[in-house]
Design a protein around this motif. Structure first.
Motif, PDB file in Angstrom:
ATOM      1  N   GLY A   1      98.722 -24.675 -32.021  1.00 40.91           N
ATOM      2  CA  GLY A   1      98.309 -25.685 -31.046  1.00 40.91           C
ATOM      3  C   GLY A   1      98.307 -25.112 -29.652  1.00 40.91           C
ATOM      4  O   GLY A   1      97.701 -24.072 -29.380  1.00 40.91           O
ATOM      5  N   LEU A   2      99.029 -25.788 -28.734  1.00 40.73           N
ATOM      6  CA  LEU A   2      99.067 -25.363 -27.335  1.00 40.73           C
ATOM      7  C   LEU A   2     100.105 -24.270 -27.127  1.00 40.73           C
ATOM      8  O   LEU A   2      99.867 -23.290 -26.442  1.00 40.73           O
ATOM      9  N   SER A   3     101.294 -24.455 -27.712  1.00 34.49           N
ATOM     10  CA  SER A   3     102.354 -23.458 -27.754  1.00 34.49           C
ATOM     11  C   SER A   3     102.754 -22.953 -26.378  1.00 34.49           C
ATOM     12  O   SER A   3     102.753 -23.703 -25.402  1.00 34.49           O
ATOM     13  N   GLU A   4     103.124 -21.673 -26.281  1.00 29.99           N
ATOM     14  CA  GLU A   4     103.631 -21.108 -25.033  1.00 29.99           C
ATOM     15  C   GLU A   4     102.493 -20.822 -24.052  1.00 29.99           C
ATOM     16  O   GLU A   4     101.344 -20.658 -24.442  1.00 29.99           O
ATOM     17  N   PRO A   5     102.823 -20.726 -22.726  1.00 24.41           N
ATOM     18  CA  PRO A   5     101.780 -20.403 -21.744  1.00 24.41           C
ATOM     19  C   PRO A   5     101.087 -19.084 -22.091  1.00 24.41           C
ATOM     20  O   PRO A   5     101.741 -18.080 -22.361  1.00 24.41           O
ATOM     21  N   ASP A   6      99.785 -19.113 -22.088  1.00 18.80           N
ATOM     22  CA  ASP A   6      98.941 -17.935 -22.325  1.00 18.80           C
ATOM     23  C   ASP A   6      99.084 -17.339 -23.727  1.00 18.80           C
ATOM     24  O   ASP A   6      98.548 -16.271 -23.999  1.00 18.80           O
TER      25      ASP A   6
ATOM     26  N   ASP B   1      99.450 -32.427 -21.333  1.00 14.30           N
ATOM     27  CA  ASP B   1      99.854 -32.694 -19.953  1.00 14.30           C
ATOM     28  C   ASP B   1      99.090 -31.768 -19.004  1.00 14.30           C
ATOM     29  O   ASP B   1      98.354 -30.882 -19.457  1.00 14.30           O
ATOM     30  N   PRO B   2      99.213 -31.954 -17.684  1.00 14.76           N
ATOM     31  CA  PRO B   2      98.453 -31.118 -16.739  1.00 14.76           C
ATOM     32  C   PRO B   2      98.677 -29.623 -16.914  1.00 14.76           C
ATOM     33  O   PRO B   2      97.790 -28.820 -16.603  1.00 14.76           O
ATOM     34  N   ASP B   3      99.863 -29.228 -17.402  1.00 15.66           N
ATOM     35  CA  ASP B   3     100.131 -27.808 -17.633  1.00 15.66           C
ATOM     36  C   ASP B   3      99.513 -27.319 -18.935  1.00 15.66           C
ATOM     37  O   ASP B   3      99.504 -26.114 -19.204  1.00 15.66           O
ATOM     38  N   GLY B   4      99.038 -28.252 -19.751  1.00 16.08           N
ATOM     39  CA  GLY B   4      98.369 -27.879 -20.983  1.00 16.08           C
ATOM     40  C   GLY B   4      99.272 -27.387 -22.082  1.00 16.08           C
ATOM     41  O   GLY B   4      98.832 -26.692 -23.003  1.00 16.08           O
ATOM     42  N   ARG B   5     100.561 -27.752 -22.053  1.00 14.21           N
ATOM     43  CA  ARG B   5     101.499 -27.240 -23.050  1.00 14.21           C
ATOM     44  C   ARG B   5     102.035 -28.314 -23.989  1.00 14.21           C
ATOM     45  O   ARG B   5     102.357 -28.034 -25.131  1.00 14.21           O
ATOM     46  N   GLU B   6     102.177 -29.551 -23.490  1.00 18.97           N
ATOM     47  CA  GLU B   6     102.826 -30.587 -24.281  1.00 18.97           C
ATOM     48  C   GLU B   6     101.962 -31.836 -24.341  1.00 18.97           C
ATOM     49  O   GLU B   6     101.317 -32.217 -23.362  1.00 18.97           O
ATOM     50  N   LEU B   7     101.966 -32.492 -25.498  1.00 21.78           N
ATOM     51  CA  LEU B   7     101.204 -33.718 -25.678  1.00 21.78           C
ATOM     52  C   LEU B   7     101.951 -34.895 -25.061  1.00 21.78           C
ATOM     53  O   LEU B   7     103.155 -35.051 -25.271  1.00 21.78           O
TER      54      LEU B   7
ATOM     55  N   HIS C   1     103.673 -29.668 -29.175  1.00 25.53           N
ATOM     56  CA  HIS C   1     102.707 -28.697 -28.665  1.00 25.53           C
ATOM     57  C   HIS C   1     101.393 -28.719 -29.434  1.00 25.53           C
ATOM     58  O   HIS C   1     100.525 -27.881 -29.192  1.00 25.53           O
ATOM     59  N   GLY C   2     101.266 -29.651 -30.365  1.00 31.65           N
ATOM     60  CA  GLY C   2     100.021 -29.747 -31.119  1.00 31.65           C
ATOM     61  C   GLY C   2      99.888 -28.747 -32.231  1.00 31.65           C
ATOM     62  O   GLY C   2      98.805 -28.587 -32.810  1.00 31.65           O
ATOM     63  N   ASN C   3     100.984 -28.042 -32.576  1.00 34.20           N
ATOM     64  CA  ASN C   3     100.957 -27.176 -33.753  1.00 34.20           C
ATOM     65  C   ASN C   3     100.929 -28.050 -35.007  1.00 34.20           C
ATOM     66  O   ASN C   3     101.536 -29.127 -35.041  1.00 34.20           O
ATOM     67  N   ILE C   4     100.252 -27.576 -36.041  1.00 39.45           N
ATOM     68  CA  ILE C   4     100.002 -28.373 -37.243  1.00 39.45           C
ATOM     69  C   ILE C   4     100.622 -27.722 -38.474  1.00 39.45           C
ATOM     70  O   ILE C   4     100.579 -26.494 -38.633  1.00 39.45           O
ATOM     71  N   ASN C   5     101.166 -28.566 -39.348  1.00 37.93           N
ATOM     72  CA  ASN C   5     101.651 -28.119 -40.654  1.00 37.93           C
ATOM     73  C   ASN C   5     100.900 -28.859 -41.751  1.00 37.93           C
ATOM     74  O   ASN C   5     100.907 -30.087 -41.800  1.00 37.93           O
ATOM     75  N   THR C   6     100.234 -28.108 -42.621  1.00 39.18           N
ATOM     76  CA  THR C   6      99.627 -28.685 -43.825  1.00 39.18           C
ATOM     77  C   THR C   6     100.001 -27.834 -45.039  1.00 39.18           C
ATOM     78  O   THR C   6      99.261 -27.799 -46.023  1.00 39.18           O
ATOM     79  N   THR C   7     101.152 -27.141 -44.970  1.00 36.04           N
ATOM     80  CA  THR C   7     101.515 -26.183 -46.001  1.00 36.04           C
ATOM     81  C   THR C   7     102.684 -26.661 -46.864  1.00 36.04           C
ATOM     82  O   THR C   7     102.533 -26.828 -48.075  1.00 36.04           O
TER      83      THR C   7
END
Length: 242
Positions: free
Chosen positions: A154-159, A184-190, A98-104
């Motif tokens: 990142g993109l995570s859950e809808p809305d 993807d077209p739904d904007g949730r997953e890479l 979902h494009g969430n990032i970890n730098t911790t």
């Protein structure tokens, strides 16, 4: 990877830049196809024009070549939270589908196997920039099914971004040394949209920690041009003297 990332930036774009590969890609764009690209660094420099990749956000050349230097709170409150940043350019240690990032941290937060540099301004950039581009090397250690810690959303859950009051759209592209992933077209997953020359889908899937989806319109990225390679070598100090 650096050249493909640089091509994501167009002229007259206002770009909030992270140190490392994002900074190198942004400066490559400014020296080639986007001379009016405005680079903003977390230290408060606006319109910085470094001649070499900065060592940190506190590199003196960022200030000496900038159009203006303002207090750090102004960068975040007026520029970033005010919706004035077109693109945020980030790196990552870990990234999920979902494009969430970890730098911790790698491992449990209270007893990590590795403690990473931390968040810095990345959470604010990921949420406040209109769009985000992530530059990261492609491996199973980096592209994981589940993050050990979510540093930047990142993109995570809808809305979910809207519900959290986040104004930016999130990642529009993830540039790796194997190819390019986009939502993807739904904007949730890479999903995989481009392969670099000489790379095949199986290789990318082997280096990804989740069942990677592939675009029906999968393409090959354009190889670097002579100008892009020459400029990149000049920036990094690897140009031939002959």
């Amino acid at each position: 990877m650096t050249v493909t990332a640089a091509r994501e930036l167009s002229d007259d774009t206002v770009c909030f830049v992270g140190i490392g590969l994002p900074s190198l890609a942004a400066n490559l764009a400014r020296h080639t196809h986007a001379p009016s690209l405005v680079l903003i660094y977390e230290s408060g420099t606006i319109g910085a024009k470094p001649t070499a990749p900065p060592l940190s956000i506190g590199d003196g050349e960022l200030a000496s070549t900038a159009d203006a230097v303002v207090p750090v709170p102004e960068i975040f409150a007026y520029w970033l939270q005010g919706g004035r940043i077109d693109v945020g350019f980030l790196g990552a240690a870990q990234l999920d589908r979902h494009g969430n990032i970890n730098t911790t941290v790698i491992g449990p937060y209270d007893a990590p196997a590795v403690r990473l540099p931390g968040a810095g301004g990345a959470p604010e950039i990921a949420s406040g920039a209109r769009e985000v581009v992530v530059v990261i090397r492609h491996s199973r250690r980096a592209f994981v099914e589940s993050l050990d810690f979510v540093t930047s959303i990142g993109l995570s859950e809808p809305d979910s971004r809207h519900r959290l009051g986040i104004t930016g759209k999130g990642p529009r592209a993830v540039i790796t040394d194997l190819g390019v992933l986009r939502p993807d077209p739904d904007g949730r997953e890479l999903i995989l949209t481009h392969l670099h020359p000489g790379v095949d889908v199986d290789t990318v899937r082997e280096h990804t920690g989740w069942p990677l989806r592939v675009s029906r319109n999968l393409r090959t990225t354009e190889p670097p041009t002579r100008l892009e390679l020459t400029t990149l070598r000049e920036l990094t100090g690897t140009a031939s003297s002959s």
